[in-house]
Design an enzyme around this catalytic site. Structure first.
Site, short mmCIF file in Angstrom:
data_model
loop_
_atom_site.label_atom_id
_atom_site.label_comp_id
_atom_site.label_asym_id
_atom_site.label_seq_id
_atom_site.Cartn_x
_atom_site.Cartn_y
_atom_site.Cartn_z
N ASP A 100 0.81 -1.23 0.00
CA ASP A 100 0.00 0.00 0.00
C ASP A 100 0.84 1.27 0.00
OD1 ASP A 100 -2.26 -1.62 0.07
OD2 ASP A 100 -2.26 -1.67 2.27
N GLU A 101 2.01 1.22 -0.61
CA GLU A 101 2.90 2.38 -0.63
C GLU A 101 2.49 3.40 -1.68
OE1 GLU A 101 3.89 -0.77 -1.16
OE2 GLU A 101 5.33 -1.36 0.40
N LYS A 156 1.92 2.04 -5.15
CA LYS A 156 2.44 1.45 -6.40
C LYS A 156 1.53 1.75 -7.58
CE LYS A 156 2.38 -2.53 -4.29
NZ LYS A 156 2.15 -2.13 -2.88
N LYS A 212 -0.45 4.30 -8.17
CA LYS A 212 -0.28 5.68 -8.67
C LYS A 212 1.01 5.80 -9.48
CE LYS A 212 0.92 10.31 -7.62
NZ LYS A 212 0.78 11.58 -6.97
N ASN A 245 -5.44 -10.10 -3.84
CA ASN A 245 -5.17 -9.54 -2.50
C ASN A 245 -4.64 -8.11 -2.62
OD1 ASN A 245 -2.86 -10.59 -3.71
ND2 ASN A 245 -1.92 -11.32 -1.83
N GLY A 284 -4.50 -4.18 -3.91
CA GLY A 284 -5.47 -3.12 -4.18
C GLY A 284 -4.67 -1.89 -4.56
N HIS A 285 -4.60 -1.62 -5.84
CA HIS A 285 -3.78 -0.51 -6.32
C HIS A 285 -4.70 0.63 -6.78
CE1 HIS A 285 -0.24 -3.46 -7.20
NE2 HIS A 285 -0.62 -3.46 -5.94
N GLN A 330 1.95 -6.16 -3.13
CA GLN A 330 2.42 -6.28 -1.75
C GLN A 330 3.73 -5.49 -1.59
OE1 GLN A 330 1.26 -9.63 -3.26
NE2 GLN A 330 -0.64 -8.64 -2.69
N THR A 348 2.82 -12.59 2.78
CA THR A 348 1.97 -13.20 1.78
C THR A 348 2.72 -14.43 1.24
OG1 THR A 348 0.52 -12.77 -0.09
CG2 THR A 348 2.75 -11.80 -0.21
N GLY A 350 -10.98 -2.85 3.28
CA GLY A 350 -11.51 -1.75 4.07
C GLY A 350 -11.00 -1.73 5.51
N LEU A 383 4.00 12.41 1.12
CA LEU A 383 4.74 13.41 1.89
C LEU A 383 3.77 14.43 2.49
CD1 LEU A 383 7.71 14.32 2.53
CD2 LEU A 383 7.43 15.99 0.69
N ASP A 384 2.71 14.76 1.72
CA ASP A 384 1.73 15.75 2.16
C ASP A 384 1.02 15.37 3.46
OD1 ASP A 384 0.73 13.80 0.08
OD2 ASP A 384 -1.19 14.49 0.87
P1 GDP Z 1 -0.68 0.36 -3.57
O1 GDP Z 1 -1.32 -0.88 -3.12
O2 GDP Z 1 0.79 0.38 -3.31
O3 GDP Z 1 -0.99 0.71 -5.00
O4 GDP Z 1 -1.29 1.54 -2.68
P2 GDP Z 1 -2.85 1.73 -2.30
O5 GDP Z 1 -3.57 2.20 -3.49
O6 GDP Z 1 -3.37 0.53 -1.61
O7 GDP Z 1 -2.74 2.85 -1.19
C1 GDP Z 1 -2.21 4.10 -1.44
C2 GDP Z 1 -3.29 5.16 -1.14
O8 GDP Z 1 -2.67 6.43 -1.02
C3 GDP Z 1 -4.30 5.31 -2.26
O9 GDP Z 1 -5.54 5.63 -1.69
C4 GDP Z 1 -3.77 6.47 -3.07
O10 GDP Z 1 -4.78 7.17 -3.77
C5 GDP Z 1 -3.17 7.34 -2.00
N1 GDP Z 1 -1.99 8.11 -2.40
C6 GDP Z 1 -0.96 7.76 -3.24
N2 GDP Z 1 -0.02 8.72 -3.25
C7 GDP Z 1 -0.44 9.69 -2.42
C8 GDP Z 1 0.12 10.93 -1.98
O11 GDP Z 1 1.23 11.33 -2.35
N3 GDP Z 1 -0.59 11.67 -1.08
C9 GDP Z 1 -1.81 11.26 -0.61
N4 GDP Z 1 -2.43 12.03 0.26
N5 GDP Z 1 -2.36 10.10 -0.99
C10 GDP Z 1 -1.69 9.32 -1.87
P1 IMO Z 2 -0.91 -4.15 -2.25
O1 IMO Z 2 -0.44 -4.72 -3.55
C1 IMO Z 2 -0.96 -4.57 2.10
C2 IMO Z 2 -1.18 -8.65 3.69
C3 IMO Z 2 -2.42 -9.08 4.41
C4 IMO Z 2 -1.85 -10.08 5.40
C5 IMO Z 2 -0.74 -10.75 4.60
C6 IMO Z 2 -1.13 -12.08 3.97
O2 IMO Z 2 -2.18 -3.39 -2.34
O3 IMO Z 2 0.20 -3.39 -1.59
P2 IMO Z 2 -2.69 -12.75 1.93
O4 IMO Z 2 -4.14 -12.50 1.67
O5 IMO Z 2 -1.79 -12.20 0.88
O6 IMO Z 2 -2.40 -14.19 2.23
O7 IMO Z 2 -2.38 -11.96 3.29
O8 IMO Z 2 -0.39 -9.84 3.57
N1 IMO Z 2 -1.38 -8.13 2.31
C7 IMO Z 2 -1.27 -6.83 1.99
N2 IMO Z 2 -1.04 -5.75 2.75
N3 IMO Z 2 -1.07 -4.44 0.76
C8 IMO Z 2 -1.28 -5.52 -0.02
O9 IMO Z 2 -1.27 -5.45 -1.37
C9 IMO Z 2 -1.42 -6.79 0.60
N4 IMO Z 2 -1.66 -8.03 0.13
C10 IMO Z 2 -1.61 -8.84 1.19
O10 IMO Z 2 -3.05 -8.00 5.05
O11 IMO Z 2 -1.25 -9.39 6.48
MG MG Z 3 -2.88 -1.54 -1.88
#
Ligand code: GDP
Ligand code: IMO
Ligand code: MG
Length: 433
Positions: A13-14, A16, A18, A38, A40-41, A223, A238, A301, A331-332
């Site tokens: 959830d870093e 990726k 975006k 699993n 969610g980008h 992940q 994972t 969620g 950063l914001d």
């Molecule tokens: P991913 O799984 O690595 O693709 O990341 P996620 O989409 O699960 O989570 C990143 C969340 O941070 C998303 O809701 C993005 O819309 C949001 N996001 C990404 N970059 C930024 C940023 O620079 N600032 C803010 N406020 N939100 C961001």
């Molecule tokens: P993205 O690509 C954050 C976590 C789960 C759990 C562990 C194992 O959006 O960054 P799994 O269902 O894979 O067997 O669960 O890994 N996990 C994630 N955490 N971002 C993800 O994907 C994840 N995919 C799995 O919460 O701790």
């Molecule tokens: Mg994600």
């Protein structure tokens, strides 16, 4: 040759999604190499919000061809639902998205086992996304898995799936769950799975031929490094190889064809699910970061756990993945803080250590050693030029670069595509040429 892998440098959830969305126009192919739905980008384009789970984020760019590589586990039901959602938003996958013949499928018994095992473990559980990911990779390793290419031999699939359901039922019953009905489960699965057939092909041949012909591939990791099956916080990980090495096996692209690695790291840290998290904040600041950063899982969620930036973790990600650069996101979110802490090392049983120790229980015992930096108390959201960042924000970025040993070549200042700084002369700006 330009083939770049994008990898989470923390616990997922870093941001990726975006970053891949920004880089995609400079690549002809965007490929996923591990994980499944699993992931969610999130991609925000103006007022539209897309959450890609299984389908590569490159699908949002008409000129990109997308690949789901052999290292991914594919739930036919999830794939069809996601393709349908995209269709409703005006994006067609047919003809420009390919699934590897060698990708393993997630079957209903994988989901049932995932749920049953997590239920049995209770609070001790991994906190999985319950998508059947772990059990599907188990079947792959046990050599009883069903692969996308098998869908062209349905008689064989029927036989194998029946045997597998019976086997899974023995475990489900032992865990106190009800057994799956063999015929209904098989029929439901096949009705979804057969819809995959037009997408399935030998993607290793396709990708390698494309590379030979001069096309560029962006490899979209899911992940993150600390969730990697080998290098993460096992067993709270994972079940796939989320790190750079996994990109080669997960796509069938030779390691020497991968020419660069970009790590994605948040300006602080989050984690969903169980497992050690040394810089976790269980106080008001943690709650603040969760709210301000909108830290709720894109797939489940669930609220994400939050904490300070852990340089030990990101330094480790730089080493394991050979990161050329880092995209620092969100950063914001730190804009209003008076002070910002960064973990530079851990104290473990009285000793100062600078590397991740072996084993989850050791990491759980680690106490972070913090350095405190002043907050910039200025709104940075939407800034696109590095020079426009407040001095104290630049000092924060510079200190992180020193601590992790990689340049922060991209800085994200908001969820929107345009809210991004691309620093001149560094890796990312070169890859965008
Ligand atoms: P991913 O799984 O690595 O693709 O990341 P996620 O989409 O699960 O989570 C990143 C969340 O941070 C998303 O809701 C993005 O819309 C949001 N996001 C990404 N970059 C930024 C940023 O620079 N600032 C803010 N406020 N939100 C961001
Ligand atoms: P993205 O690509 C954050 C976590 C789960 C759990 C562990 C194992 O959006 O960054 P799994 O269902 O894979 O067997 O669960 O890994 N996990 C994630 N955490 N971002 C993800 O994907 C994840 N995919 C799995 O919460 O701790
Ligand atoms: Mg994600």
């Amino acid at each position: 040759m330009k083939n770049i892998v994008v990898i989470g440098a923390q616990w997922g959830d870093e941001g990726k999604g975006k970053v891949v969305d920004i880089l995609a126009p400079h690549f002809q192919i965007v490929a996923r190499y591990q994980g499944g739905h699993n992931a969610g980008h999130t991609v925000r384009i103006g007022t539209r919000k897309f959450i890609l789970r299984l389908i590569p984020s490159g699908i949002l760019h008409d000129d990109c061809v997308c690949v789901i590589g052999n290292g991914v586990v594919v739930s036919p039901e999830a794939f069809n639902a996601e393709a349908q959602e995209l269709r409703e938003m005006g994006i067609e996958c047919a003809g420009r998205l390919f699934i590897s013949t060698r990708a393993h499928l997630i079957l209903p018994y994988h989901n049932a086992l995932d749920r049953a095992r997590e239920a049995r473990l209770g609070a001790q559980g991994v906190g999985t996304t319950m998508r059947g990911i772990g059990p599907a990779y188990e079947s792959k390793a046990a050599r009883t898995g069903i692969r996308a290419g098998d869908l062209f031999h349905l008689e064989l699939v029927r036989e194998k799936v029946k045997t597998n359901i019976e086997e899974a039922n023995r475990e489900l019953v032992a865990l106190g769950e009800s057994a799956l009905d063999v015929e209904t489960t098989l029929d439901t699965f096949l009705s979804e799975a057969t819809k995959l057939q037009p997408f399935v092909r030998d993607t290793a041949v396709f990708v390698n031929r494309s590379v030979r012909e001069g096309r560029a591939v962006l490899l979209e990791g899911a992940q993150g490094t600390m969730l990697d099956l080998d290098h993460g916080t096992y067993p709270f990980v994972t079940s796939s190889s989320a790190t750079a090495g996994g990109a080669a096996t997960g796509l069938g692209l030779p390691p020497k064809a991968i020419t660069g690695a970009l790590g994605i790291a948040k300006a602080y840290t989050t984690r969903v699910g169980g497992g050690p998290f040394p810089t976790e904040l269980l106080d008001e600041t943690g709650a603040y970061l969760q709210k301000r950063g909108n830290e709720y899982g894109a797939v489940t969620g669930r609220p994400r756990r939050t904490g300070w930036f852990d340089a030990v973790v990101v330094r480790y990600a730089v080493m394991i993945n050979g990161l050329d650069a880092i995209a620092l996101t969100k950063l914001d979110v730190l804009d209003e803080l008076d002070e910002i802490k960064v973990c530079t090392a851990y104290r473990y049983r009285g000793e100062v250590i600078e590397d991740i120790p072996y084993g989850g229980s050791a990491l759980a015992e680690c106490e972070p050693i913090y350095e405190t930096l002043p907050g910039w108390k200025t709104d940075t959201s939407g800034i696109t030029d590095y020079d426009d960042l407040p001095e104290k924000a630049k000092a924060y970025v510079r200190r992180l670069e020193e601590l992790v040993g990689a340049p922060m070549a991209m800085i994200s200042t908001g969820p929107e595509r345009s809210e991004t700084i691309i620093r001149n002369g560094l890796a990312v700006s070169r890859w965008m040429q």
